[in-house]
Design a protein around this motif. Structure first.
Motif, PDB file in Angstrom:
ATOM      1  N   VAL A  76       0.835  -1.201   0.000  1.00  9.28           N
ATOM      2  CA  VAL A  76       0.000   0.000   0.000  1.00  9.28           C
ATOM      3  C   VAL A  76       0.871   1.252   0.000  1.00  9.28           C
ATOM      4  CG1 VAL A  76      -1.665   1.358   1.341  1.00  9.28           C
ATOM      5  CG2 VAL A  76      -1.979  -1.118   1.091  1.00  9.28           C
ATOM      6  N   THR A  77       1.938   1.231   0.790  1.00  7.39           N
ATOM      7  CA  THR A  77       2.854   2.373   0.838  1.00  7.39           C
ATOM      8  C   THR A  77       3.483   2.630  -0.522  1.00  7.39           C
ATOM      9  OG1 THR A  77       3.352   1.924   3.164  1.00  7.39           O
ATOM     10  CG2 THR A  77       4.887   3.336   1.965  1.00  7.39           C
ATOM     11  N   ALA A  78       3.751   1.573  -1.270  1.00  3.41           N
ATOM     12  CA  ALA A  78       4.376   1.720  -2.592  1.00  3.41           C
ATOM     13  C   ALA A  78       3.451   2.454  -3.568  1.00  3.41           C
ATOM     14  CB  ALA A  78       4.740   0.343  -3.142  1.00  3.41           C
ATOM     15  N   VAL A  80       0.972   4.499  -2.596  1.00  8.14           N
ATOM     16  CA  VAL A  80       0.786   5.841  -2.038  1.00  8.14           C
ATOM     17  C   VAL A  80       1.935   6.743  -2.449  1.00  8.14           C
ATOM     18  CG1 VAL A  80       0.753   7.187   0.101  1.00  8.14           C
ATOM     19  CG2 VAL A  80      -0.647   5.124  -0.092  1.00  8.14           C
ATOM     20  N   ASP A  81       3.156   6.222  -2.415  1.00  7.76           N
ATOM     21  CA  ASP A  81       4.348   7.010  -2.756  1.00  7.76           C
ATOM     22  C   ASP A  81       4.553   7.156  -4.255  1.00  7.76           C
ATOM     23  OD1 ASP A  81       4.797   7.214  -0.065  1.00  7.76           O
ATOM     24  OD2 ASP A  81       6.337   5.637  -0.007  1.00  7.76           O
ATOM     25  N   GLY A  82       3.738   6.463  -5.053  1.00  5.46           N
ATOM     26  CA  GLY A  82       3.883   6.551  -6.493  1.00  5.46           C
ATOM     27  C   GLY A  82       5.006   5.719  -7.046  1.00  5.46           C
ATOM     28  N   ARG A  83       5.507   4.736  -6.277  1.00  4.18           N
ATOM     29  CA  ARG A  83       6.621   3.904  -6.732  1.00  4.18           C
ATOM     30  C   ARG A  83       6.163   2.760  -7.636  1.00  4.18           C
ATOM     31  NH1 ARG A  83       8.478   1.324  -2.462  1.00  4.18           N
ATOM     32  NH2 ARG A  83       7.277   2.294  -0.783  1.00  4.18           N
ATOM     33  N   VAL A  84       4.840   2.557  -7.712  1.00  2.98           N
ATOM     34  CA  VAL A  84       4.289   1.491  -8.540  1.00  2.98           C
ATOM     35  C   VAL A  84       3.369   2.117  -9.576  1.00  2.98           C
ATOM     36  CG1 VAL A  84       2.909  -0.615  -8.566  1.00  2.98           C
ATOM     37  CG2 VAL A  84       4.417  -0.147  -6.637  1.00  2.98           C
ATOM     38  N   HIS A  85       3.598   1.824 -10.831  1.00  2.00           N
ATOM     39  CA  HIS A  85       2.784   2.409 -11.899  1.00  2.00           C
ATOM     40  C   HIS A  85       1.397   1.777 -11.911  1.00  2.00           C
ATOM     41  CE1 HIS A  85       1.517   3.638 -15.945  1.00  2.00           C
ATOM     42  NE2 HIS A  85       2.405   4.623 -15.791  1.00  2.00           N
ATOM     43  N   PRO A  86       0.351   2.590 -12.144  1.00  2.43           N
ATOM     44  CA  PRO A  86      -1.025   2.062 -12.136  1.00  2.43           C
ATOM     45  C   PRO A  86      -1.299   0.953 -13.138  1.00  2.43           C
ATOM     46  CG  PRO A  86      -1.046   4.453 -11.957  1.00  2.43           C
ATOM     47  CD  PRO A  86       0.370   4.062 -12.219  1.00  2.43           C
ATOM     48  N   SER A  87      -0.477   0.839 -14.173  1.00  2.00           N
ATOM     49  CA  SER A  87      -0.700  -0.214 -15.174  1.00  2.00           C
ATOM     50  C   SER A  87       0.070  -1.491 -14.862  1.00  2.00           C
ATOM     51  CB  SER A  87      -0.308   0.285 -16.564  1.00  2.00           C
ATOM     52  OG  SER A  87       1.083   0.598 -16.614  1.00  2.00           O
ATOM     53  N   PRO A  89       1.295  -5.005 -12.848  1.00  2.00           N
ATOM     54  CA  PRO A  89       0.649  -6.111 -12.125  1.00  2.00           C
ATOM     55  C   PRO A  89       0.683  -5.911 -10.612  1.00  2.00           C
ATOM     56  CG  PRO A  89       2.107  -6.955 -13.843  1.00  2.00           C
ATOM     57  CD  PRO A  89       2.372  -5.485 -13.740  1.00  2.00           C
ATOM     58  N   GLU A  90       1.762  -5.293 -10.108  1.00  2.00           N
ATOM     59  CA  GLU A  90       1.864  -5.050  -8.670  1.00  2.00           C
ATOM     60  C   GLU A  90       0.752  -4.117  -8.190  1.00  2.00           C
ATOM     61  OE1 GLU A  90       5.816  -6.180 -10.288  1.00  2.00           O
ATOM     62  OE2 GLU A  90       4.309  -4.682 -10.815  1.00  2.00           O
ATOM     63  N   PHE A  91       0.474  -3.098  -8.981  1.00  2.00           N
ATOM     64  CA  PHE A  91      -0.599  -2.165  -8.640  1.00  2.00           C
ATOM     65  C   PHE A  91      -1.932  -2.898  -8.622  1.00  2.00           C
ATOM     66  CE2 PHE A  91      -3.704   1.158  -9.206  1.00  2.00           C
ATOM     67  CZ  PHE A  91      -3.177   2.267  -8.559  1.00  2.00           C
ATOM     68  N   GLU A  92      -2.192  -3.719  -9.646  1.00  2.00           N
ATOM     69  CA  GLU A  92      -3.445  -4.460  -9.742  1.00  2.00           C
ATOM     70  C   GLU A  92      -3.634  -5.377  -8.537  1.00  2.00           C
ATOM     71  OE1 GLU A  92      -5.787  -3.985 -11.766  1.00  2.00           O
ATOM     72  OE2 GLU A  92      -4.912  -2.915 -13.454  1.00  2.00           O
ATOM     73  N   ARG A  93      -2.577  -6.067  -8.130  1.00  2.00           N
ATOM     74  CA  ARG A  93      -2.674  -6.969  -6.984  1.00  2.00           C
ATOM     75  C   ARG A  93      -2.984  -6.215  -5.702  1.00  2.00           C
ATOM     76  NH1 ARG A  93       1.765  -9.758  -9.423  1.00  2.00           N
ATOM     77  NH2 ARG A  93       3.225  -8.608  -8.090  1.00  2.00           N
ATOM     78  N   THR A  94      -2.315  -5.076  -5.529  1.00  2.00           N
ATOM     79  CA  THR A  94      -2.554  -4.293  -4.312  1.00  2.00           C
ATOM     80  C   THR A  94      -3.980  -3.748  -4.269  1.00  2.00           C
ATOM     81  OG1 THR A  94      -0.221  -3.642  -4.247  1.00  2.00           O
ATOM     82  CG2 THR A  94      -1.745  -2.339  -2.940  1.00  2.00           C
ATOM     83  N   VAL A  95      -4.469  -3.277  -5.403  1.00  2.00           N
ATOM     84  CA  VAL A  95      -5.836  -2.774  -5.471  1.00  2.00           C
ATOM     85  C   VAL A  95      -6.830  -3.889  -5.165  1.00  2.00           C
ATOM     86  CG1 VAL A  95      -7.616  -1.909  -7.044  1.00  2.00           C
ATOM     87  CG2 VAL A  95      -5.353  -0.853  -7.005  1.00  2.00           C
ATOM     88  N   ALA A  96      -6.557  -5.084  -5.661  1.00  2.00           N
ATOM     89  CA  ALA A  96      -7.437  -6.227  -5.386  1.00  2.00           C
ATOM     90  C   ALA A  96      -7.479  -6.517  -3.888  1.00  2.00           C
ATOM     91  CB  ALA A  96      -6.965  -7.452  -6.160  1.00  2.00           C
TER      92      ALA A  96
END
Length: 262
Positions: A76-78, A80-87, A89-96
């Motif tokens: 979640v911190t990643a 929030v800090d913008g270290r993970v691009h919204p497109s 897979p890591e972003f998708e997993r966190t959102v899930a």
């Protein structure tokens, strides 16, 4: 009077269903509840952090401070800090994970919203402001100025497309059920309930239409005092009531123009 090429009310409903699912933008926002709909300050006015999606006419907020998200704190911190691009897979997993845990998100309907860029607010940068109904006000903080501009553009686009869809629905509604409003012999006086911009109260009024110049005058039904005059109308359209079964029970319309309130 030509109406053959106008859509039917039933055919327009599918467009509303698609619009509600349209994802305009998503990301992380800080949010401060500043004023409620009645103009009074919120009791809790601290900044909080949310994962947010703009879908159709609604902003959906998942609280990132939920204690059950502690198992995914690093992920979640990643985002929030913008270290993970919204497109990614890591972003998708966190959102899930967020949606699975925070199962009761908050909502703000932006159909009647206005938003503007603030920029710097005290010690915070990339802040924009949202009015959604009545006299309320929210401050939002994006991760940077580019994201701030993207959010404001996305909300304005969603509001514009919502209004165009309502105009399309209005054409269908008039064609099927209210052709008399286009007649030169239509009535000039109507009993209506009105909610003026900046308020949440519905007021029983008598509406008087004038043709030259085009204007609408609202009088109190209680004592016939003049409440407001709407001149130079820029747009007028009916609001779809979210159910085809209730289309004929009442008509809610939105009018925009220069309004002098007494």
């Amino acid at each position: 009077m030509m109406t053959a090429n106008l859509p039917s009310v039933a055919s327009v409903v599918s467009y509303f269903d698609s619009f509600k699912q349209k994802l305009y933008l998503r990301g992380v926002l800080g949010k401060k509840n500043d004023r409620a709909g009645d103009g009074r300050p919120y009791s809790m006015r601290k900044w909080t952090r949310w994962y947010v999606e703009l879908r159709g006419p609604v902003l959906v907020f998942w609280n990132l401070l939920d204690s059950q998200l502690s198992a995914y704190l690093e992920d979640v911190t990643a985002i929030v800090d913008g270290r993970v691009h919204p497109s990614s897979p890591e972003f998708e997993r966190t959102v899930a994970h967020i949606k699975n845990i925070v199962q009761k998100p908050n909502f703000i309907n932006i159909t009647d919203a206005a938003c503007s860029i603030v920029g710097k607010l005290k010690k915070r940068d990339s802040v924009w402001m949202l009015h959604s109904s009545g006299a309320n006000r929210f401050y939002m903080q994006a991760v940077d100025d580019r994201a701030m501009n993207e959010w404001v553009r996305a909300l304005r686009l969603a509001c514009f497309e919502s209004a165009k869809l309502y105009e399309y629905y209005s054409a269908a509604l008039i064609s099927e059920r209210y052709l008399s409003v286009l007649s030169a012999s239509r009535a000039d006086t109507y009993n209506v309930q009105v909610r003026f911009s900046g308020t949440n109260d519905w007021i029983p009024c008598e509406l008087v239409l004038s043709q030259a110049p085009v204007q609408m005058t609202f009088y109190s039904q209680a004592d016939r005092t003049q409440l407001a005059v709407l001149s130079s109308p820029r747009s007028a359209y009916a609001i779809y009531p979210d159910s085809l079964d209730t289309v004929g029970s009442a008509v809610i319309a939105k009018l925009e123009g220069d309004c002098d309130v007494d």
